[in-house]
Design an enzyme around this catalytic site. Structure first.
Site, PDB file in Angstrom:
ATOM      1  N   HIS A 130       6.437  -2.369  -4.463  1.00 21.50           N
ATOM      2  CA  HIS A 130       7.787  -1.798  -4.379  1.00 21.50           C
ATOM      3  C   HIS A 130       8.707  -2.316  -5.481  1.00 21.50           C
ATOM      4  CE1 HIS A 130       8.852  -5.489  -1.956  1.00 21.50           C
ATOM      5  NE2 HIS A 130      10.011  -5.319  -2.573  1.00 21.50           N
ATOM      6  N   ASP A 160       1.175  -3.365  -0.406  1.00 21.02           N
ATOM      7  CA  ASP A 160       2.347  -3.570  -1.256  1.00 21.02           C
ATOM      8  C   ASP A 160       2.055  -4.574  -2.376  1.00 21.02           C
ATOM      9  OD1 ASP A 160       4.919  -3.144  -2.171  1.00 21.02           O
ATOM     10  OD2 ASP A 160       5.833  -4.631  -0.848  1.00 21.02           O
ATOM     11  N   GLY A 233      15.096  -9.848  -4.681  1.00 17.28           N
ATOM     12  CA  GLY A 233      14.692 -10.303  -6.004  1.00 17.28           C
ATOM     13  C   GLY A 233      13.544 -11.296  -5.940  1.00 17.28           C
ATOM     14  N   ASN A 234      13.315 -11.889  -4.749  1.00 17.64           N
ATOM     15  CA  ASN A 234      12.167 -12.777  -4.567  1.00 17.64           C
ATOM     16  C   ASN A 234      10.870 -12.000  -4.353  1.00 17.64           C
ATOM     17  OD1 ASN A 234      14.296 -15.077  -3.296  1.00 17.64           O
ATOM     18  ND2 ASN A 234      12.524 -15.868  -4.402  1.00 17.64           N
ATOM     19  N   SER A 235      10.973 -10.704  -4.081  1.00 25.10           N
ATOM     20  CA  SER A 235       9.786  -9.901  -3.797  1.00 25.10           C
ATOM     21  C   SER A 235       8.765 -10.005  -4.920  1.00 25.10           C
ATOM     22  CB  SER A 235      10.177  -8.428  -3.608  1.00 25.10           C
ATOM     23  OG  SER A 235      10.889  -8.249  -2.420  1.00 25.10           O
ATOM     24  N   GLY A 291     -14.901   5.212   9.673  1.00 21.24           N
ATOM     25  CA  GLY A 291     -14.844   6.627  10.034  1.00 21.24           C
ATOM     26  C   GLY A 291     -14.537   6.877  11.494  1.00 21.24           C
ATOM     27  N   VAL A 292     -13.620   6.081  12.060  1.00 24.53           N
ATOM     28  CA  VAL A 292     -13.251   6.248  13.463  1.00 24.53           C
ATOM     29  C   VAL A 292     -11.737   6.279  13.612  1.00 24.53           C
ATOM     30  CG1 VAL A 292     -15.339   5.109  14.312  1.00 24.53           C
ATOM     31  CG2 VAL A 292     -13.272   3.744  13.897  1.00 24.53           C
TER      32      VAL A 292
END
Length: 506
Positions: A130, A160, A233-235, A291-292
């Site tokens: 992000h 992310d 801003g720490n992301s 596939g479930v």
């Protein structure tokens, strides 16, 4: 001269004091606190060695149209007290950050985040997806003031995470290593370094407040929670252990104001390492796929299946063409162990499957009709499976044969009818759906409480197929005779999506 009575009293007092000291000496060790109970004496040396590997990520994006809103990733103006000495600094910073609107109505929006170098020789930088989403340009700013343009190698929206690449020949880089997040315990000290509000390399210290947090941000939520100050801003910045290893990627906070209130979340290294390696090597993720379709095992469902405790992931449907479409796993099975790892909750299964290599043959322990058994499954690739699932959902509905008579029955607050051409047309039920259709649901009934609505189709009761109203009635009667309190129904939507519900029969 001291009198004899007084001397005796003094001796008794002395003996009592000596006894008290001995008792205190014996008891004291149980109250001794660890040397770091008040926090590490200093993290200066640790921070000094790590600051060079932590970078600021600056992105820009041109947004067309006049009067448009601000980018949600753009750094907001902090709310400062009136007369604050920092007011001029922030006014100047945010003025520059929002410059760039031209006369044509286009606006150049900037956003700021954090990241860290994990491979100095190849110039690999890790951050949050992000932080760089939809960016036209990405620039990496180092602690010594130097800057390098970065290219996007790959992103993963599910966790992310994004991987960038800078030119390693343009600057000597310092890298950090991932540590073992599984070894971290609640209460362990951690250190975050990042770029809060665009201020540059900022160091904060705290502890791990909780583990395995699910904040509903993605299918593989398993966050580390920390009270180390994390702000906008720490992301994308690293969360370090006290050995200088990255044990998490800071990615989210809970805050009513946008500032830190001591509730921050980091992607654990256990999840991040595999994603980063795949993005760096392939530019995309390559996750395992079973596939479930799954749903939680509630207490009622566990009782209906004859399970002693509610655990595992209930298989609600099988995707056609998927790895288990040949009958290895069936709707109604409960997965309790995958490739040697326990599946305690429903959310455990997608994560352990995704972390497994594509094409790997694994043992899956299931509970089928109350009996535990092991099946062998070869995993497919999730990214291919998602396309297959989308194609399956987009299949056109077809008309079934016409002319069958409708028979109805009433049970558990539902009116049940035959699934034929008339009821398919009335409720828009796809041709591949089979069973007995719910034509009406009584208000305040047990079925209504479970969210059952007219148009859904009962395909199984207690893991046995039903196709007519009479079969529904017979199965419910049989369960009551067995002393069951709940009936487990497998329901199909008009498009064929399956789910399980339990209905009280008392």
């Amino acid at each position: 001269m001291i009198s004899t009575p007084l001397l005796r009293a003094m001796r008794k007092a002395s003996l009592a004091a000596t006894t008290a000291l001995m008792i205190g000496a014996a008891v004291a060790p149980s109250f001794v606190t660890p040397a770091l109970a008040q926090g590490p004496e200093s993290v200066a040396n640790l921070a000094e060695g790590l600051l060079g590997a932590v970078v600021n990520i600056s992105t820009s994006q041109t947004v067309k149209g006049s009067g448009g809103g601000e980018d949600e990733n753009a750094v907001p103006m902090p709310q400062l007290p009136e007369g604050s000495p920092f007011q001029d600094f922030f006014d100047e910073f945010f003025k520059k950050n929002r410059e760039g609107q031209d006369n044509g109505g286009s606006q150049k929006v900037q956003s700021l985040g954090s990241g860290f170098v994990v491979d100095a020789e190849k110039g690999i930088v890790v951050t949050n997806n992000h932080v760089i989403a939809d960016a036209d340009e990405i620039e990496v700013n180092f602690s010594d003031g130097s800057k390098l343009k970065a290219e996007l190698v790959g992103t993963d929206t599910k966790t992310d995470i994004a991987v960038l690449k800078v030119d390693p020949k343009a600057k000597k880089l310092t890298a950090v290593k991932f540590g073992d997040s599984d070894k971290m315990r609640i209460g362990d000290w951690v250190m975050a370094i990042g770029n809060p509000f665009g201020l540059g390399g900022t160091v904060t210290v705290g502890i791990i407040s909780a583990r395995n947090r699910d904040i509903n941000s993605g299918p593989y939520d398993d966050f580390i929670q920390t009270d180390a100050a994390i702000n906008r801003g720490n992301s994308g910045g690293p969360l370090f252990n006290m050995e200088g290893q990255v044990i998490g990627i800071n990615t989210a906070i809970i805050s009513p104001s946008g500032g830190s209130i001591g509730i921050g979340f980091s992607i654990p290294a256990e999840i991040a390492v595999g994603v980063v390696n795949q993005l760096a090597e392939f530019g995309e993720t390559r996750r395992g796929w079973l596939g479930v379709r799954i749903q939680p095992v509630t207490d009622d469902i566990a009782e209906s299946l004859g399970m002693a405790t509610a655990k595992g992931a209930l298989i609600a449907g099988i995707i056609k063409g998927g790895p288990v479409d040949k009958g290895q796993i069936l709707p109604g099975d409960v997965v309790i162990k995958f490739d040697g790892r326990d599946v305690v909750e429903m959310r455990d299964l997608p994560r352990v499957v995704a972390e497994s290599p594509v094409g790997k043959a694994v043992d899956v322990v299931i509970v089928r009709k109350g009996v535990e058994q092991t099946v062998k499954v070869t995993l497919g690739r999730l990214e291919d499976g998602e396309k297959l699932a989308e194609g399956e959902a987009a299949k056109p509905e077809e008309d079934a044969d016409k002319g069958a008579e409708v028979a109805a029955a009433s049970v558990l607050g539902m009116t049940i009818g035959e699934l034929n051409a008339d009821t398919r047309a009335k409720f828009g039920i796809a041709a591949e759906v089979s069973g007995a259709v719910v034509t009406a649901v009584a208000k305040d009934s047990a079925a209504a409480e479970r969210g059952i609505v007219a148009g859904e189709v009962i395909t199984e009761i207690a893991q046995e197929s039903v196709s007519t109203p009479k079969e529904v009635m017979d199965r419910i009667a049989a369960l009551k005779e067995q002393g069951r309190k709940n009936a487990l129904l497998m329901l199909a939507s008009k498009t064929g999506e399956l789910r399980f519900v339990t209905i009280r029969m008392d």
